[in-house]
Design a protein around this motif. Structure first.
Motif, short mmCIF file in Angstrom:
data_model
loop_
_atom_site.label_atom_id
_atom_site.label_comp_id
_atom_site.label_asym_id
_atom_site.label_seq_id
_atom_site.Cartn_x
_atom_site.Cartn_y
_atom_site.Cartn_z
N GLU A 22 10.81 7.98 6.90
CA GLU A 22 10.65 8.00 8.35
C GLU A 22 11.73 7.21 9.07
O GLU A 22 12.36 7.70 10.00
CB GLU A 22 9.27 7.44 8.72
N LYS A 23 11.97 5.95 8.64
CA LYS A 23 13.00 5.14 9.31
C LYS A 23 13.36 3.92 8.47
O LYS A 23 12.67 3.56 7.52
CB LYS A 23 12.53 4.70 10.69
N LYS A 24 14.46 3.28 8.87
CA LYS A 24 14.92 2.06 8.21
C LYS A 24 14.36 0.84 8.96
O LYS A 24 14.15 0.88 10.18
CB LYS A 24 16.44 1.98 8.20
N LEU A 25 14.17 -0.22 8.20
CA LEU A 25 13.65 -1.47 8.75
C LEU A 25 14.63 -2.60 8.46
O LEU A 25 15.06 -2.77 7.31
CB LEU A 25 12.28 -1.80 8.15
N GLU A 26 14.96 -3.35 9.49
CA GLU A 26 15.83 -4.51 9.31
C GLU A 26 15.03 -5.69 8.78
O GLU A 26 13.80 -5.66 8.73
CB GLU A 26 16.52 -4.87 10.63
N ALA A 27 15.76 -6.77 8.42
CA ALA A 27 15.09 -7.97 7.90
C ALA A 27 14.12 -8.52 8.95
O ALA A 27 14.41 -8.55 10.14
CB ALA A 27 16.14 -9.01 7.54
N GLY A 28 12.97 -8.92 8.48
CA GLY A 28 11.94 -9.46 9.38
C GLY A 28 10.55 -9.09 8.88
O GLY A 28 10.37 -8.64 7.75
N ILE A 29 9.55 -9.26 9.76
CA ILE A 29 8.17 -8.91 9.44
C ILE A 29 7.77 -7.72 10.31
O ILE A 29 7.90 -7.75 11.53
CB ILE A 29 7.23 -10.10 9.68
N HIS A 30 7.26 -6.68 9.66
CA HIS A 30 6.91 -5.45 10.37
C HIS A 30 5.44 -5.12 10.10
O HIS A 30 4.98 -5.18 8.95
CB HIS A 30 7.80 -4.29 9.89
N LYS A 31 4.74 -4.76 11.16
CA LYS A 31 3.31 -4.43 11.05
C LYS A 31 3.07 -3.00 11.55
O LYS A 31 3.61 -2.60 12.59
CB LYS A 31 2.47 -5.41 11.86
N PHE A 32 2.25 -2.26 10.79
CA PHE A 32 1.96 -0.87 11.14
C PHE A 32 0.47 -0.60 10.92
O PHE A 32 -0.15 -1.13 9.98
CB PHE A 32 2.78 0.10 10.26
N TRP A 33 -0.07 0.25 11.79
CA TRP A 33 -1.44 0.72 11.57
C TRP A 33 -1.40 1.82 10.51
O TRP A 33 -0.61 2.73 10.58
CB TRP A 33 -2.04 1.28 12.86
N ASP A 34 -2.25 1.68 9.53
CA ASP A 34 -2.25 2.64 8.42
C ASP A 34 -3.69 2.90 7.99
O ASP A 34 -4.17 2.38 6.98
CB ASP A 34 -1.42 2.10 7.25
N TRP A 35 -4.39 3.71 8.78
CA TRP A 35 -5.81 3.95 8.53
C TRP A 35 -6.06 4.69 7.23
O TRP A 35 -7.06 4.47 6.55
CB TRP A 35 -6.40 4.76 9.69
N LYS A 36 -5.13 5.53 6.84
CA LYS A 36 -5.35 6.36 5.64
C LYS A 36 -4.50 5.92 4.44
O LYS A 36 -4.37 6.66 3.49
CB LYS A 36 -5.05 7.82 5.98
N ASN A 37 -3.92 4.74 4.54
CA ASN A 37 -3.09 4.20 3.45
C ASN A 37 -1.98 5.19 3.07
O ASN A 37 -1.79 5.54 1.91
CB ASN A 37 -3.96 3.91 2.22
#
Length: 240
Positions: A22-37
Motif C-alpha cells: 500500500e505505501k512506504k513508512l518513514e522512521a517513527g511510530i505509526h498507528k492504524f485501525w485494523d479490525w480484521k487483522n
C-alpha cells in the motif's frame, strides 16, 4: 483494533494491506485501525551492510589450488524490486538472510571467474589489479534484486605450504639478483672513475709532482734520508 508499528532509525517500512503493498513508512511510530487483522509491515535497512565470504577454494590458471576470502558492502537501493523476489510471510531478519545467501552465491561465482584468469605467481605480483573485482559487472546481475554493491575486494589468499615455500625462494632469488646487479653497477662505476683519474694523471706534470712529494713524505717517515730535488748540475753550481 488499533495496531502500532515502530519503524526504527535507518530503516524504511513497507505497509501491506490484505497482502498487497500500500505505501512506504518513514522512521517513527505509526498507528492504524485494523479490525480484521489485515495489515502487516516489513522493514528494510536503508544503510549499507557488510558481508564476508570466507574460505573459498579455487584453481588458478596454472592449476594451483588455493583458498581465498573476500568481502563486499551492499545496499538495498530499491525496496520494491527487492521484496518481489522473496517470500514475505517471515520476519525481516529471515528475508535479509535469504537475500544475503543469494548475494553470496552470485558474488562467489563472479569472483572465482576473475581469479581463475591469473597464474598463481601473478596473483601475488598483480594483487592491485584485483581491487574492485569488476563490481560493475556484478551490479548488473544484482540490479533486478534492487541491490547495489558499493565495495568488493579480496581479503586474503592462502596457498599450500609447498607453494608458499616456492614463492619464498623465488622472491629471495629476485632480491639476491637485484642486489648483485646493484653491486655490479657500483663496481663498473668505480672502475670507470679510476680509469678517468688515471687518464687525467698520465699527462699532468703537476699531479705527477704532487705524487712524488707524497711518495717522498712516506719515505721520510721511515727514517733519516737525504733528498735532492731538481737539476743536479744547477744545485752544484749554486753551491760553488
Amino acid at each position: 483494533m488499533k495496531k502500532t508499528f515502530q519503524i526504527k532509525a535507518n530503516t524504511e517500512g513497507y505497509l501491506f494491506r490484505k497482502n498487497v503493498f500500500e505505501k512506504k513508512l518513514e522512521a517513527g511510530i505509526h498507528k492504524f485501525w485494523d479490525w480484521k487483522n489485515e495489515i502487516d509491515v516489513i522493514t528494510l535497512p536503508l544503510i549499507s551492510k557488510l558481508l564476508n565470504i570466507t574460505n573459498q577454494e579455487v584453481l588458478s590458471k596454472d592449476n594451483i589450488a588455493f583458498r581465498f576470502s573476500f568481502y563486499l558492502i551492499y545496499k538495498i537501493i530499491d525496496g520494491d524490486k527487492f521484496l518481489k523476489h522473496f517470500t514475505l510471510d517471515r520476519a525481516t531478519s529471515f528475508i535479509i538472510y535469504e537475500a544475503e545467501q543469494r548475494i553470496g552465491i552470485i558474488s562467489q561465482i563472479h569472483v572465482k571467474n576473475i581469479i581463475t584468469n591469473y597464474d598463481s605467481e601473478e596473483l601475488n605480483d598483480k594483487r592491485a589489479e584485483l581491487s574492485g573485482l569488476k563490481k560493475e559487472i556484478l551490479n548488473e546481475q544484482l540490479s533486478e534484486y534492487g541491490i547495489e554493491i558499493e565495495e568488493l575486494d579480496v581479503r586474503d589468499m592462502t596457498f599450500p605450504k609447498s607453494i608458499q615455500d616456492l614463492f619464498s625462494k623465488h622472491l629471495e632469488a629476485k632480491i639476491r639478483a637485484k642486489s648483485d646487479l646493484e653491486n655490479a653497477r657500483t663496481a663498473v662505476a668505480t672502475a670507470r672513475t679510476l680509469k678517468n683519474a688515471s687518464e687525467l694523471m698520465k699527462d699532468d706534470d703537476n699531479i705527477r709532482f704532487f705524487q712524488m712529494l707524497e711518495t717522498i713524505s712516506k719515505i721520510a717517515e721511515k727514517g733519516k734520508h737525504t733528498f735532492t730535488i731538481g737539476d743536479l748540475n744547477q744545485i752544484t753550481q749554486t753551491k760553488k
